[in-house]
Design a protein around this motif. Structure first.
Motif, PDB file in Angstrom:
ATOM      1  N   THR A 275       0.970  -1.092   0.279  1.00 56.42           N
ATOM      2  CA  THR A 275      -0.181   0.117   0.082  1.00 56.42           C
ATOM      3  C   THR A 275       1.136   1.302   0.391  1.00 56.42           C
ATOM      4  N   LYS A 276       0.068   2.209  -0.104  1.00 55.34           N
ATOM      5  CA  LYS A 276       0.831   3.543   0.081  1.00 55.34           C
ATOM      6  C   LYS A 276      -0.068   4.246   0.286  1.00 55.34           C
ATOM      7  N   GLU A 277       0.818   5.086   1.921  1.00 60.22           N
ATOM      8  CA  GLU A 277       0.290   5.769   2.965  1.00 60.22           C
ATOM      9  C   GLU A 277       1.541   6.970   3.225  1.00 60.22           C
ATOM     10  N   ASN A 278      -0.063   9.281   2.130  1.00 61.80           N
ATOM     11  CA  ASN A 278       1.398   9.654   2.355  1.00 61.80           C
ATOM     12  C   ASN A 278       2.343   9.501   0.843  1.00 61.80           C
TER      13      ASN A 278
ATOM     14  N   ARG B 246      -2.379  -0.272  -3.984  1.00 61.58           N
ATOM     15  CA  ARG B 246      -2.768   0.937  -4.264  1.00 61.58           C
ATOM     16  C   ARG B 246      -3.015   1.697  -4.709  1.00 61.58           C
ATOM     17  N   THR B 247      -4.215   0.069  -5.673  1.00 62.15           N
ATOM     18  CA  THR B 247      -5.686   1.159  -6.271  1.00 62.15           C
ATOM     19  C   THR B 247      -6.678   0.193  -5.278  1.00 62.15           C
TER      20      THR B 247
ATOM     21  N   SER C  35       3.694   4.496  -7.234  1.00 59.71           N
ATOM     22  CA  SER C  35       2.342   3.777  -7.125  1.00 59.71           C
ATOM     23  C   SER C  35       3.609   3.065  -8.777  1.00 59.71           C
ATOM     24  N   GLY C  36       4.723   2.529  -8.815  1.00 60.14           N
ATOM     25  CA  GLY C  36       4.913   2.644 -10.410  1.00 60.14           C
ATOM     26  C   GLY C  36       4.846   0.726  -9.731  1.00 60.14           C
ATOM     27  N   ILE C  37       5.509   0.101 -10.233  1.00 59.02           N
ATOM     28  CA  ILE C  37       5.897  -1.129 -10.919  1.00 59.02           C
ATOM     29  C   ILE C  37       6.528  -1.734  -9.936  1.00 59.02           C
TER      30      ILE C  37
ATOM     31  N   SER D 261      -2.091  -3.298 -11.759  1.00 59.35           N
ATOM     32  CA  SER D 261      -3.249  -4.205 -13.619  1.00 59.35           C
ATOM     33  C   SER D 261      -3.869  -4.982 -13.069  1.00 59.35           C
ATOM     34  N   ARG D 262      -5.204  -4.712 -13.736  1.00 60.62           N
ATOM     35  CA  ARG D 262      -6.599  -5.950 -12.847  1.00 60.62           C
ATOM     36  C   ARG D 262      -6.742  -7.018 -14.081  1.00 60.62           C
TER      37      ARG D 262
END
Length: 420
Positions: free
Chosen positions: A44-47, A207-208, A179-181, A229-230
């Protein structure tokens, strides 16, 4: 005489030492009971900060040491593990006192267990918290809240058995592109899991919104990627469906028997359609929670699947291909079997459950078409090049399928009896 006694004592001590080493070594090999062992990674990403939460069976954090002990045939040695004898034999335990005394060293082992990378470069990582559990927690690791709750709980009250212990930990990653790979691979050499044991990695990219999940088998010796990617997830579970039916010999032989038993392509299409509808229904309904919890249910289904293969082969031998209703019912059975496998690679609370179910089912159909195409193509080639040999070869193949299915059915009935 004193010299003989001395040699005898030395020999006795030496044998005792060898015996102790053997016990240690045997215990080192028995780190997992049979079944699928799951490592979960939630990113995940937070701030703007990239964070990974990991839930891992404890032996995978020490895979390099276990692998070395297996290859070199020496006892497993780690400052965080302790060998002990019990009334039932011997085992390794996680030494919680040693971990508390050297928390930094233990965190180094955790942070090096998995390597995260972007653009081909490893990311700097640090442990933000961890907890050792005596066994796998009941609640799944499907959200940041669940992950932090698992870490915040107190560790095991006693030194847990090494093979049953599970570790939750949080890794903070230094990244210029949260947000990158993201690449992911094991930082340690693999261990030898042993027969009847498989290892899966459940990867959840939060992250999405909604999160995207995937499952990768093995110990991540080869780098895998999380890109949110879905489409990648859909393709992944489609591939899993294809692989499952191609690797599941009972399913393969059922389709082959169907193809060899039906003279009309039109009727074969109807039978395959009935089989497809049947397994699609039970795959979806059972996976969504309709499976009974009786201990004998799964062994009974596996025995019934073997019986269905035997039926299809015998019916083909006597030129009675069966009805749409019969193969629809057989499809219901095989759908239960598919759902058991899918349950090992996808949790029922996965965020993208329905797309994954759809992709897995489509993959099964693709694999089924591959088997049918290969079988019918072989029949066509033999018919054109060696027609007199076609029927003997067909009967021989069906006889072989019948014998193998009978063996499976007998073995699986024993499993049912043992579980009742």
């Amino acid at each position: 005489m004193p010299l003989i006694v001395t040699f005898f004592r030395i020999g006795r001590v030496g044998c005792a030492g060898v015996f102790i080493c053997f016990l240690c070594l045997a215990s080192a090999f028995a780190h997992f009971s049979e079944g699928t062992k799951v490592r979960t990674v939630l990113v995940t990403k937070e701030n703007g900060t990239l964070t990974a939460f990991v839930r891992v069976p404890a032996p995978l954090v020490f895979s390099d040491l276990i692998g070395r002990s297996q290859v070199e045939q020496v006892p497993l040695v780690s400052p965080y593990l302790r060998f002990e004898r019990t009334s039932g034999g011997s085992r390794y335990v996680v030494d919680m006192t040693a971990i508390a005394a050297d928390q930094g060293g233990f965190e180094d082992r955790l942070v090096n267990a998995l390597k995260f990378s972007q653009a081909g470069l490893d990311l700097e990582a640090g442990i933000a918290g961890f907890a050792v559990h005596a066994r796998r927690p009941d609640h799944a690791l499907t959200s940041v809240e669940a992950a932090r709750s698992a870490i915040s709980k107190a560790g095991a009250p006693q030194d847990p058995a090494f093979g049953e212990a599970v570790i939750d930990y949080e890794v903070r990653l230094t990244s210029n592109d949260s947000s990158g790979i993201l690449g992911l691979r094991s930082g340690y050499a693999p261990l030898l899991p042993g027969p009847g044991i498989s290892i899966d990695n459940h990867l959840l990219d939060a992250r999405t919104e909604p999160p995207v999940s995937a499952t990768v088998p093995g110990q991540l010796e080869t780098k895998v990627f999380m890109d949110g990617s879905r489409l990648s997830t859909f393709i992944h579970f489609g591939q899993q469906g294809v692989l499952h039916i191609l690797e599941g010999l009972d399913h393969v032989l059922l389709v082959v028997a169907m193809a060899l038993g039906v003279g009309s392509i039109r009727k074969l299409v109807w039978l395959v359609t009935a089989f497809t509808v049947g397994h699609s229904v039970t795959l979806i309904l059972t996976f969504l929670g309709a499976t009974p919890s009786w201990p004998w249910f799964i062994p009974a289904v596996e025995a019934a699947i073997a019986a269905s293969v035997l039926y299809a082969a015998v019916a083909a031998m006597v030129r009675r291909s069966g009805s749409i209703v019969v193969f629809g019912a057989i499809g219901l059975l095989h759908g239960l079997g598919f759902s058991f496998v899918l349950g090992d690679i996808l949790g029922r609370d996965a965020p993208d459950l329905l797309p994954a179910l759809l992709a897995f089912n489509i993959g099964i159909e693709v694999g089924q078409l591959v088997i049918l195409t290969a079988t019918l193509s072989l029949v066509l080639v033999l018919k054109r090049l060696a027609e007199p040999a076609l029927n003997p070869m067909r009967m021989g193949a069906l006889a072989g399928i019948s014998i193998l299915a009978t063996v499976w059915f007998t073995e699986r009935l024993q499993g049912v009896a043992a579980s009742v």
